[in-house]
Write a protein that holds these residues in place. Sequence first.
Motif, short mmCIF file in Angstrom:
data_model
loop_
_atom_site.label_atom_id
_atom_site.label_comp_id
_atom_site.label_asym_id
_atom_site.label_seq_id
_atom_site.Cartn_x
_atom_site.Cartn_y
_atom_site.Cartn_z
N PRO A 24 40.34 -0.89 35.07
CA PRO A 24 40.93 -0.43 36.33
C PRO A 24 42.08 0.55 36.13
CG PRO A 24 40.54 -2.79 36.43
CD PRO A 24 40.29 -2.36 35.01
N GLU A 25 42.93 0.30 35.13
CA GLU A 25 44.04 1.21 34.84
C GLU A 25 43.51 2.56 34.35
OE1 GLU A 25 47.46 -1.97 33.44
OE2 GLU A 25 45.95 -1.32 31.98
N THR A 26 42.49 2.52 33.50
CA THR A 26 41.89 3.75 32.97
C THR A 26 41.25 4.55 34.09
OG1 THR A 26 41.52 2.69 30.82
CG2 THR A 26 40.23 4.66 31.31
N MET A 30 42.44 8.31 35.15
CA MET A 30 41.52 9.43 34.94
C MET A 30 40.94 9.98 36.24
SD MET A 30 39.64 8.38 31.41
CE MET A 30 39.08 10.06 31.14
N GLY A 31 41.33 9.39 37.36
CA GLY A 31 40.91 9.93 38.65
C GLY A 31 39.56 9.44 39.15
N VAL A 35 36.07 1.44 39.36
CA VAL A 35 35.78 1.05 37.98
C VAL A 35 34.29 1.25 37.70
CG1 VAL A 35 35.78 -0.89 36.36
CG2 VAL A 35 37.70 -0.57 37.90
N SER A 36 33.47 1.06 38.72
CA SER A 36 32.03 1.28 38.56
C SER A 36 31.73 2.74 38.20
CB SER A 36 31.30 0.90 39.86
OG SER A 36 29.93 1.15 39.74
N ALA A 37 32.43 3.66 38.82
CA ALA A 37 32.23 5.08 38.50
C ALA A 37 32.65 5.37 37.05
CB ALA A 37 33.02 5.96 39.46
N GLY A 45 27.95 8.67 28.57
CA GLY A 45 28.57 9.46 27.52
C GLY A 45 29.39 10.62 28.05
N ARG A 46 29.89 10.52 29.27
CA ARG A 46 30.64 11.62 29.88
C ARG A 46 32.16 11.43 29.84
NH1 ARG A 46 27.00 10.89 34.58
NH2 ARG A 46 28.89 10.02 35.46
N LEU A 47 32.64 10.37 29.20
CA LEU A 47 34.09 10.18 29.13
C LEU A 47 34.65 10.98 27.96
CD1 LEU A 47 34.81 6.39 29.75
CD2 LEU A 47 35.11 8.31 31.30
#
Length: 84
Positions: A24-26, A30-31, A35-37, A45-47
């Motif tokens: 949740p913090e991340t 990161m906008g 959390v599901s998104a 692999g898009r992070l």
Amino acid sequence: MSDKLICRSGLDLYLSGAPLMTSPETARAMGFKTVSALSKARLAGRLPIPMFTVPGRRGWFASTERIRAWLEHTLQLPPEEGQP
């Protein structure tokens, strides 16, 4: 200074002082709206930062320093003095 840039002291207030950030913090840092998104982006692999599990803890975590570095790069903040 551009309205889109956040000063370094603002990042210090925004990010937790702990070495690890929960999902949740991340997501918030990161906008991501949820959390599901964040989870879907991680699975695809898009992070731009690695996430990992911690033995004995539930969920996924990220390094606060990695998130800070990503935000500084994304927001085009100069690195702190003494940092590469």
